[in-house]
Design an enzyme around this catalytic site. Structure first.
Site, PDB file in Angstrom:
ATOM      1  N   GLU A 161       0.844  -1.198   0.000  1.00 36.09           N
ATOM      2  CA  GLU A 161       0.000   0.000   0.000  1.00 36.09           C
ATOM      3  C   GLU A 161       0.883   1.253   0.000  1.00 36.09           C
ATOM      4  O   GLU A 161       1.984   1.262   0.544  1.00 36.09           O
ATOM      5  CB  GLU A 161      -0.867  -0.042   1.270  1.00 36.09           C
ATOM      6  CG  GLU A 161      -1.742   1.165   1.518  1.00 36.09           C
ATOM      7  CD  GLU A 161      -2.352   1.138   2.911  1.00 36.09           C
ATOM      8  OE1 GLU A 161      -3.382   1.810   3.087  1.00 36.09           O
ATOM      9  OE2 GLU A 161      -1.814   0.466   3.817  1.00 36.09           O
TER      10      GLU A 161
ATOM     11  N   LYS B  76     -10.270   0.882  -1.826  1.00 38.10           N
ATOM     12  CA  LYS B  76     -10.455   0.416  -0.446  1.00 38.10           C
ATOM     13  C   LYS B  76     -11.890   0.640   0.021  1.00 38.10           C
ATOM     14  O   LYS B  76     -12.472   1.712  -0.183  1.00 38.10           O
ATOM     15  CB  LYS B  76      -9.481   1.157   0.473  1.00 38.10           C
ATOM     16  CG  LYS B  76      -9.394   0.600   1.884  1.00 38.10           C
ATOM     17  CD  LYS B  76      -8.315   1.330   2.683  1.00 38.10           C
ATOM     18  CE  LYS B  76      -8.132   0.719   4.057  1.00 38.10           C
ATOM     19  NZ  LYS B  76      -7.091   1.434   4.832  1.00 38.10           N
TER      20      LYS B  76
ATOM     21  N   CYS C  16      -4.850  -3.320   3.836  1.00 37.41           N
ATOM     22  CA  CYS C  16      -4.540  -3.036   5.246  1.00 37.41           C
ATOM     23  C   CYS C  16      -5.732  -3.287   6.165  1.00 37.41           C
ATOM     24  O   CYS C  16      -6.075  -4.413   6.477  1.00 37.41           O
ATOM     25  CB  CYS C  16      -4.016  -1.605   5.365  1.00 37.41           C
ATOM     26  SG  CYS C  16      -3.342  -1.180   6.983  1.00 37.41           S
TER      27      CYS C  16
END
Length: 553
Positions: free
Chosen positions: A317, A374, A425
């Site tokens: 990321e 995301k 994440c």
């Protein structure tokens, strides 16, 4: 005539005297109160009250110790068996208590567990903002465990109490994974079980079933101890302890690891980042340069024969940053030299000005291709509610003048012959991200992440434990690609076959199985979670209705 005074008072008798009819009339004993018995009674009450207060303090201390023990059994420590024991102590404390007492004990238990578990927040923000963000997040999340304690106290009087207590706790976990600001699933019981006999249950019912199993065993242990005080039948609480363990062990042979959709050779690039904490906010160029250098080393090693040629490469990321044109000559050069696609994370801005945290497939020759945006943004970092107030506890208010925009589409990228399911994440803590990807045909999963903010804390290992659980939940290998570690290759049964160290530049190459078979958990999706939530809420409602019905009868 009798004088009706308390029997415990000191009494004195008087002689008879002549009656009206010439006979005698006997006077019953007249009771005269004295100070000594009353004083003894008050002293007795004080002693009883003292014992009660002492018991409360002991239960409070036990709740705090149980919460800390639950933390001590969490990853990176391989102590899966600690969680049900710690939960058993908590269940025993709230059993047959009033709801408000259960709330208080739950608050202590939750705070003692979450405060050390979330210590990485202090590593991240403490130098600039003090302990308040850390204490605030732990405190808010502990409130939900307090609610669980109140509900558990209510349902502990119902027949089959361990089942209902476990369902109530899972309901509270579900609630705090949703609110406020999108929820915060960190610290669920399931995430303490990256090894052990409960882990295979993830393939049946996901994280909700694993949490339920741990809580059920703990509730069963508490009930066994409670029934040991008086001879009662132990079959029900013993079943609550044994059934989840036996079910988990029975599931072990059904955890598939065979490459029924082929294999892929993948490379993971960990370029490292400086250990600066908040100083990384304005070091995007350093992270980019470090990972381009590490990727170039991979190119050199492949050309020299020191590493085999991968089918594609996963970078972490926040490696890149690009506008609507999605132009990055360095990434294009690496892809061209290797002749294979890259999967790389970065901050992207669309033509309409929207910001996204995204993962992009970078193809040789053509550059940026399909992307995943995301789904679950970090509150007070990627999305910032109450900006004027948030400035007091978050440095991201000034770093990002506008909120990032999430998406709700599953992350599935076609990378060569691989259907790669992607979550970024924080996404890995949520059930829906990889469930959606696996349902859409992903044969391999990846978690690009940037954990360099959190120093040498336990955060990266806690996140790795979540990836291990997701691997078993969906029967897929998982690739964890972190800027500064821990990067890892996780097999479909949750075992870790390769792993990097923190704050090192290191590349991994591995052959991983591709799998198309869907687990029961993948097919059921959120159904187990909602089923347990309905059971938990229903049990609490029944705990109010049932006593009234009994009284009325």
């Amino acid at each position: 005539m009798r004088v009706g005074l308390p029997a415990h008072e000191h009494d004195r008798s008087f002689p008879s005297w002549p009656g009206r009819d010439g006979g005698t009339e006997k006077v019953d004993r007249v009771v005269v109160p004295t100070a000594r018995p009353q004083r003894a009674k008050r002293q007795g009450r004080s002693k009883t009250g003292g014992r009660s207060v002492g018991a409360v303090w002991l239960r409070m201390l036990a709740a705090v110790l149980a919460g800390f023990v639950l933390y001590a059994g969490s990853p990176p420590r391989d102590l899966w068996w600690v969680a049900p024991i710690a939960f058993a102590v908590f269940a025993a404390i709230v059993q047959n208590r009033k709801a408000r007492a259960g709330f208080g004990y739950g608050l202590l238990f939750g705070f003692a567990f979450l405060l050390p578990l979330l210590g990485w927040l202090q590593d991240f923000l403490g130098a600039d903002f003090g302990p308040w963000p850390w204490l605030g997040v732990a405190g808010v999340q502990a409130l939900f465990i307090g609610l669980a304690g109140a509900g558990m106290a209510r349902v502990s009087r119902l027949p089959g109490a361990p089942v209902w207590m476990a369902a109530v706790f899972v309901t509270a976990e579900t609630l705090r994974s949703s609110v406020p600001f999108g929820g915060f699933p960190w610290g669920r019981l399931a995430f303490t079980q990256d090894t052990g006999p409960f882990l295979p249950l993830a393939a049946l019912g996901g994280t909700a079933l694993v949490s339920f199993a741990v809580a059920l065993v703990g509730g069963g242990l508490a009930e066994i101890v409670h029934r040991a005080r008086a001879p009662r039948r132990w079959s029900a609480p013993l079943a609550a302890v044994l059934v989840p363990v036996v079910a988990g062990l029975a599931m072990l042979p059904f955890i598939g690891t065979d490459p029924n959709a082929g294999t892929a050779r993948v490379a993971i690039v960990q370029g490292n980042a400086p250990n600066l904490g908040l100083g990384l906010l304005y070091k995007d160029n350093v992270i980019h340069a470090n990972h381009i250098a590490a990727a170039q080393k991979l190119v050199d090693d492949v050309k020299a024969g020191r590493m085999p040629q991968p089918d594609f490469v996963v970078l972490p990321e926040q490696v890149g940053s690009w506008g609507p044109s999605q132009n990055d000559p360095d990434l294009s050069a690496i892809a061209a030299q290797l002749g294979v696609p890259l999967v790389v994370g970065g901050l992207g801005q669309d033509t309409d000005g929207d910001l996204h945290n995204e993962i992009v497939r970078w193809d040789p020759g053509s550059g940026a291709g399909d992307r995943y945006i995301k789904q679950h943004l970090v509150p007070f970092a990627e999305t910032i509610p109450m900006r004027p107030v948030a400035r007091l506890v978050s440095p991201f208010v000034d770093r990002f003048r506008q909120d990032m925009v999430p998406d709700d589409k599953p992350g599935v990228l076609d990378v060569g012959s691989v259907r790669l399911g992607v979550g970024i994440c924080y996404d890995v803590a949520y059930d829906d991200v990889f469930t959606g990807a696996a349902q859409k045909g992903a044969t391999l999963l990846a978690v690009p992440t940037n954990n360099a903010w959190y120093g040498h804390s336990e955060m990266s290992y806690q996140q790795l434990a979540m990836s291990r659980l997701r691997a078993v939940e969906h029967g897929r290998a998982v690739l964890v690609s972190a800027t500064s570690g821990v990067s890892a290759v996780v097999q479909p049964d949750g075992t870790v076959t390769q792993q990097t160290e923190l704050f090192t530049a290191q590349n991994l190459v591995a052959d991983v199985p591709l799998r198309s078979t869907q687990t029961v958990a993948t097919e059921l999706g959120s159904a187990p979670m909602w089923t347990l939530a309905v059971l938990g809420v229903g049990a609490v409602v029944l705990s109010w209705w049932r006593p009234r019905r009994t009284t009325a009868a």
